[in-house]
Design a protein around this motif. Structure first.
Motif, mmCIF file in Angstrom:
data_model
loop_
_atom_site.group_PDB
_atom_site.id
_atom_site.type_symbol
_atom_site.label_atom_id
_atom_site.label_comp_id
_atom_site.label_asym_id
_atom_site.label_seq_id
_atom_site.Cartn_x
_atom_site.Cartn_y
_atom_site.Cartn_z
ATOM 1 N N ALA A 191 -85.566 47.006 43.149
ATOM 2 C CA ALA A 191 -86.701 47.791 42.659
ATOM 3 C C ALA A 191 -86.784 49.141 43.364
ATOM 4 N N TRP A 204 -84.042 51.266 41.919
ATOM 5 C CA TRP A 204 -84.433 51.722 40.586
ATOM 6 C C TRP A 204 -85.375 52.918 40.693
ATOM 7 N N PHE A 263 -84.784 56.558 39.029
ATOM 8 C CA PHE A 263 -85.754 56.980 38.021
ATOM 9 C C PHE A 263 -86.383 58.314 38.405
ATOM 10 N N ILE A 289 -92.306 49.011 38.032
ATOM 11 C CA ILE A 289 -91.182 48.380 37.314
ATOM 12 C C ILE A 289 -91.185 46.868 37.549
ATOM 13 N N ILE A 302 -91.363 44.324 34.371
ATOM 14 C CA ILE A 302 -90.340 43.301 34.158
ATOM 15 C C ILE A 302 -90.984 41.912 34.122
ATOM 16 N N ASN A 346 -82.350 41.936 27.505
ATOM 17 C CA ASN A 346 -81.305 42.013 28.521
ATOM 18 C C ASN A 346 -79.940 42.266 27.876
ATOM 19 N N ILE A 397 -79.623 53.434 35.759
ATOM 20 C CA ILE A 397 -81.018 53.002 35.673
ATOM 21 C C ILE A 397 -81.126 51.740 34.824
ATOM 22 N N ILE A 398 -80.446 51.729 33.669
ATOM 23 C CA ILE A 398 -80.470 50.548 32.795
ATOM 24 C C ILE A 398 -79.823 49.361 33.504
ATOM 25 N N THR A 440 -82.066 47.926 36.062
ATOM 26 C CA THR A 440 -83.171 47.234 35.406
ATOM 27 C C THR A 440 -82.789 45.804 35.046
ATOM 28 N N THR A 441 -81.577 45.611 34.522
ATOM 29 C CA THR A 441 -81.145 44.255 34.157
ATOM 30 C C THR A 441 -80.966 43.380 35.393
ATOM 31 N N LEU A 482 -84.385 42.258 36.370
ATOM 32 C CA LEU A 482 -84.874 41.247 35.430
ATOM 33 C C LEU A 482 -84.334 39.864 35.772
#
Length: 478
Positions: free
Chosen positions: A124, A127, A131, A165, A169, A184, A311-312, A315-316, A319
């Motif tokens: 996090a 990220w 971001f 974030i 999530i 995802n 970034i993507i 994020t996964t 998650l």
């Protein structure tokens, strides 16, 4: 001796269907593979590759990834057998309950809380950095006080983007596992496309002269690099926490675990070879080595896509890590070692709502307020410890004649489990002494929690008390 009381595999499987509201079985092999890739490709490939090349391995980073990959492949085969044999939430914690007994199962569970929880916090924070960098490109800046963890000397107090974030999530995860898996899969597809774009563009700019000297820090540097980039592989084991939500787990769990790891290993080796072929390894000690390499060869337009992909990708990872943490809490709570409300399932969404939001709160506190520093190394040690235990557990399983003969089986036993244990153990001893001390402190805290709460409230302890009472009544009636 009740510290080592066990649950049989049959008991573990039967318990999953005894509650009025259970987790919904919606995932297939493709969903699991995408979950695995989503968890694995992220911070490691987009951040740690540069540091490992510049400080440890040089161009021999390729070998570092191969060594870490081998350790993970051997461990993944062991995980695949357990996931096929014991299709129950909880990963290594649950497997240990069936093999080594309650105390070691708790230690493994506490260890995995460290892996998933602190890794989620670290991801996090990562990220948030990416971001903010993306927004800065458009001239948008947050007030400095809310851009990073508590550090008054540098004028920062809380990392608000990291907290936001985490809660976003978590909200997604509470809407149902299938919706989470679908989103995802979309993000993983974009992430894979970005990685392949880097390979496709970068391969034409490779200069073999940059690969010489190939091993500037010697083989010790290669192994130190392997221990560092091991963080890039963390995540495939999180697939096993989804076991109770999988259709046909005996078939689909091994496919998801092994396929995701093999895909990521091939991509890591290709990226590290091209990265060190484009840029002299001494210049790669940057936070965004992949994007930096493309800027180095004046392919700025691709570098922009790489930053978005990072970034993507991160994020996964976040998650899947938060997902793994919630399912771990669910499994431990169901056994009584943590408070029961953590295993309560929402009737409509069929997800552990209370558990999810408590996890979000804890992760956001760590990511928002605490500078994490050496967290990657501590997470690595926790993961290696779990891998080694699972490998030894396979040797126990093979001596247990009650193990079902259906499902996936590790080939070449006992050699594969032994290799998994040796490889992971070797990587673990490469980590700094301070990391081992911090890990030991974490385990001691866990033992206090177990003896202060878990041992007394364990389902096995309560069941044992009931049996004793029944025995006393029977003696009196006679």
């Amino acid at each position: 001796m009740n510290l080592f009381r066990k649950k049989s595999i049959q008991e573990l499987i039967q318990e999953t269907g005894q509650k009025d509201v259970t987790l919904k079985k919606e995932l297939g092999a493709f969903d699991l593979s995408m979950l695995g890739i989503g968890a694995i490709i992220g911070t490691g490939i987009f951040v740690l590759t540069g540091v490992a090349a510049a400080e440890h391995a040089g161009p021999a980073l390729i070998i570092s990834f191969i060594l870490s990959g081998l350790a993970c492949v051997f461990a993944a085969l062991c995980y695949a057998e357990f996931a096929s044999t014991v299709p129950v939430s909880g990963s290594a914690y649950t497997y240990s309950y069936a093999t080594f007994g309650e105390l070691l199962a708790w230690i493994l569970g506490w260890d995995l809380i460290l892996e998933y929880g602190f890794a989620s916090s670290a991801v996090a924070s990562g990220w948030s950095g990416y971001f903010q960098g993306l927004l800065a490109g458009f001239g948008i800046h947050f007030p400095k006080a809310i851009t990073s963890a508590y550090d008054p000397a540098h004028g920062t107090f809380v990392d608000v983007p990291a907290i936001l974030i985490v809660f976003l999530i978590t909200f997604l995860l509470t809407q149902g596992v299938k919706k989470s898996a679908r989103l995802n899969s979309i993000m993983v597809t974009i992430k894979l496309a970005v990685v392949l774009l880097f390979i496709g563009v970068g391969v034409w700019y490779v200069k073999p002269v940059n690969w010489s000297p190939f091993m500037p820090f010697g083989f010790s540097g290669v192994t130190a690099g392997a221990a560092t980039v091991f963080f890039a592989y963390i995540g495939f084991d999180a697939v096993s926490t989804a076991a109770e939500e999988v259709r046909n787990p005996q078939k689909n769990m091994p496919i998801g675990i092994i396929a995701s790891l093999l895909v990521c290993t091939v991509l890591y080796i290709a990226v590290s070879a091209i990265l060190t072929g484009i840029v002299p390894y001494q210049k790669l000690d940057v936070k965004n080595p992949v994007a930096f390499a493309l800027t180095y060869i004046h392919q700025d337009w691709v570098a922009g896509f790489i930053s978005l992909g990072a970034i993507i990708g991160i994020t996964t990872v976040l998650l899947v890590m938060i997902y793994g943490q919630t399912r771990l809490f669910y499994a431990i709570s169901r056994d009584g070692l943590l408070p029961k409300f953590l295993s309560k399932i929402d009737k409509k969404k069929q997800t552990p709502l209370i558990n999810s939001w408590i996890t979000a709160l804890l992760v956001s506190i760590f990511s928002g307020f605490i500078p994490l520093g050496k967290l990657a190394e501590l997470t690595n040690l926790g993961t290696l410890f779990a891998f080694m235990t699972v490998a030894i557990g396979i040797l126990y399983l093979r001596k247990n004649k009650q193990v079902p003969k259906t499902g996936f089986r590790v080939p070449f036993v006992p050699y594969i489990p032994i290799l998994a244990f040796v490889f992971c153990g070797y990587l673990a001893i490469q980590l700094p002494k301070v990391t081992w001390i911090a890990f030991a402190v974490w385990l001691v805290v866990g033992l206090f929690v177990y003896f202060g709460y878990g041992r007394k409230h364990s389902n096995l302890n309560i069941d044992g008390d009931h049996l004793k009472e029944a025995g006393k009544l029977k003696v009196k009636s006679n």
